[in-house]
Design an enzyme around this catalytic site. Structure first.
Site: not given
Ligand SMILES: Cc1ncc(COP(=O)(O)O)c(C=O)c1O
Lengths: 413, 132
Positions: A129, A206, A209, A232, A371
């Site tokens: 991401h 990270d 998910q 999430k 993203c």
């Molecule tokens: C794998 C992953 N990393 C990071 C994020 C970023 O999360 P946040 O927007 O809550 O900071 C997301 C959210 O879409 C994600 O799916």
């Protein structure tokens, strides 16, 4: 008599916990298939936050009066719940942030700026991401470090055999997602960590998910940092978590500076508060932290293994049904290596149009690059549509998705 | 549903008018919509302060492609001053459907490219507020 109990979810009971799901959209029952972007919230979470505002709203770690005591205690209880949820050794290792993005930026800035130098290397993957890629680009620029990339194969799995080639004594950090928000791929973090430790690199995971969808234990994984978002995982927006090993967090300089994070302040110099407060400058998201604590209780009561098993079942079913649609391209690995996230494209209809037609059908899916622009480049798709599942998702909602896609084919025939 | 993907929108998106590139454009402009990865390239031929020809290529959703296609028809023969004056509402009128907040960026991508191109002639920058 012995019996093996396959973890089973009582979906109808679970759905009754989520007020938002009891509605119609465009004349259809809402089929919310975008939990990967943000999950829905059970009533208990909403009520816990409401209760804070109605009964004991006050700033934390400041007042000695009753309300402030109560608020502080509720927030610190939430921290302990989160610590237990991910197997942290101590609640002091739980730093509340706004979200995954802020958690990773905290590490990139506080750890990165004081530990990286010219010639050092950071290993990330091609499926990250943007929030686990762009902070490293910026910090690499600032420190003279270089980025390396773990490639993915055609079905969206990390090419693990490349690891030994990519890791060297210069590798100071490996930043990897535990589960892809586009492909659903669940990455073998433990195996990656074993390799990373051999060259002395730290591992940041990270967990945006993974933490919401299956049991994650930071000590079992033997990692160094874990970042995830409350919104999430049935919690509110505005609250996220950075877990880090205590020794590493203690050695790191602060990220944001100001109130709460200090021990003693002079006009020219200051000293820092203990963990976790050193990294929590300013008034925190109190209601949201309490809400997250409640969400963690809720998920634990349902059971993370049961949630994961139910999502695997749904994903299997969905992949079968979707494979029957002519002109549909599916991305990602087979079900054994993925979670409940399915990206797809329908003929050459733009995913935004697919999502708009599905919306008219009561089905909420995400469309776009999610993203993950570099990943989209690899799959040569400017964008995809994405359906994702959570503990409240039903087979009927997947059927609704499939019939919406058939409708879409008619319109764009 | 039928009110959204009307026949004329589907028609314009499947058979975009003025599609392609110009050999010797007076000005070219490329715009991206980071929300959905829509991409648009616009070539304008401007003679005596009048848009005498326009071509565009792009990939994107039906809304962005249809709006761009309709706009190219609209601006051909118009003066630069007239093109500068085209606003968001004119595009929505051309599309003739209610466009929600998130799809607005798609709908206005063509206008953004065209206006930014025209502004570029006098070294002016397009202020995004003009499109909101
Ligand atoms: C794998 C992953 N990393 C990071 C994020 C970023 O999360 P946040 O927007 O809550 O900071 C997301 C959210 O879409 C994600 O799916």
């Amino acid at each position: 008599m012995t019996q093996t109990i396959a973890p089973q979810l009582d979906i109808e009971r679970i759905r009754a916990d989520f007020p938002i799901l009891q509605q119609q959209v465009n004349g259809y029952p809402l089929a919310y298939l975008d939990s990967t972007a943000s999950s829905q919230k059970p009533a208990v979470v909403i009520e816990a936050m409401d209760r804070y505002y109605r009964r004991y709203n006050a700033n934390v770690h400041r007042g000695v009066y009753q309300l402030s005591e109560q608020a502080t205690e509720a927030m610190e209880q939430a921290r302990s719940k989160v610590a237990r949820f991910i197997g942290a050794k101590s609640a002091r290792e739980i730093i509340f942030t706004r979200n995954t993005t802020e958690s990773i930026n905290l590490v990139a800035n506080a750890w990165g700026r004081s530990n990286l130098k010219h010639g050092d290397r950071i290993l990330v993957t091609e499926m990250e991401h943007h929030s686990n890629l762009v902070p490293w680009q910026i910090i690499a620029d600032a420190t003279g470090a270089e980025l390396d990339f773990m490639p993915i194969d055609g079905s969206g799995r990390l090419a693990l055999d490349e690891l030994p080639r990519l890791l060297s004594e210069q590798t100071k950090l490996v930043a990897v997602t535990q589960m892809s928000n586009v492909l659903g791929t669940i990455n073998p973090v433990k195996a990656i960590t074993v390799e990373a430790k051999k060259v002395g690199a730290l591992v940041l995971v990270d967990g945006a998910q993974s933490v919401p969808h299956f049991a994650v234990d930071v000590r079992d994984l033997d990692i160094d940092f874990l970042a995830f978002s409350g919104h999430k995982m049935c919690g509110p927006t505005g609250i996220g978590v950075l877990w880090g090993r205590k020794e590493i967090l203690q050695a790191m300089p602060p990220f944001l500076a100001g109130g709460s994070m200090i021990r003693q302040v002079g006009l020219r110099r200051s000293t820092w508060n203990d963990l976790p407060h050193k990294f929590e400058a300013g008034t925190p998201a109190i209601a949201e932290a309490i809400g997250l604590g409640c969400a963690v209780d809720y998920l634990s009561a349902v059971g993370m293994d049961a949630i994961h098993a139910a999502e695997q079942q749904l994903t299997t079913y969905a992949l079968e049904q979707l494979a029957g649609i002519d002109g549909l391209t599916l991305y990602g690995p087979p079900v054994a290596e993925r979670g409940g996230v399915i990206s797809f494209n329908l003929d050459d209809v733009h995913p935004h149009d697919v999502a708009a037609v599905l919306d008219r059908h009561g089905v909420a899916v995400r469309a776009g690059h999610h993203c993950c622009q570099p990943l989209m480049e690899i799959f040569n798709a400017p964008a995809t549509a994405r359906a994702s599942f959570y503990l409240y998702t039903t087979q009927a909602e997947i059927d609704q998705l499939v019939s919406g896609l058939e409708k879409c084919k008619e319109i764009f025939r | 549903m039928d009110d959204f993907y009307q026949q004329n929108i589907l028609d314009h998106s499947k058979h975009p008018r003025n599609s392609g590139r110009l050999g010797q454009p007076t000005v070219s402009r490329e715009e991206l919509n980071p929300l959905c990865g829509d991409k648009l390239h616009v070539d304008l031929l401007i003679e005596d302060e009048v848009v005498t020809d326009v071509r565009f290529t792009g990939r994107g959703c039906a809304i962005s492609q249809a709006a761009a296609s309709m706009l190219t028809e609209e601006i051909k023969g118009k003066s630069v001053a007239e093109v500068r004056a085209i606003g968001k509402d004119a595009v929505l009128e051309l599309l003739g459907i209610p466009v929600g907040y998130t799809r607005l960026k798609c709908a206005l991508l063509g206008l953004k490219a065209i206006k930014a191109g025209v502004y570029g002639l006098t070294d002016e920058e397009l202020d995004d507020d003009e499109l909101s």
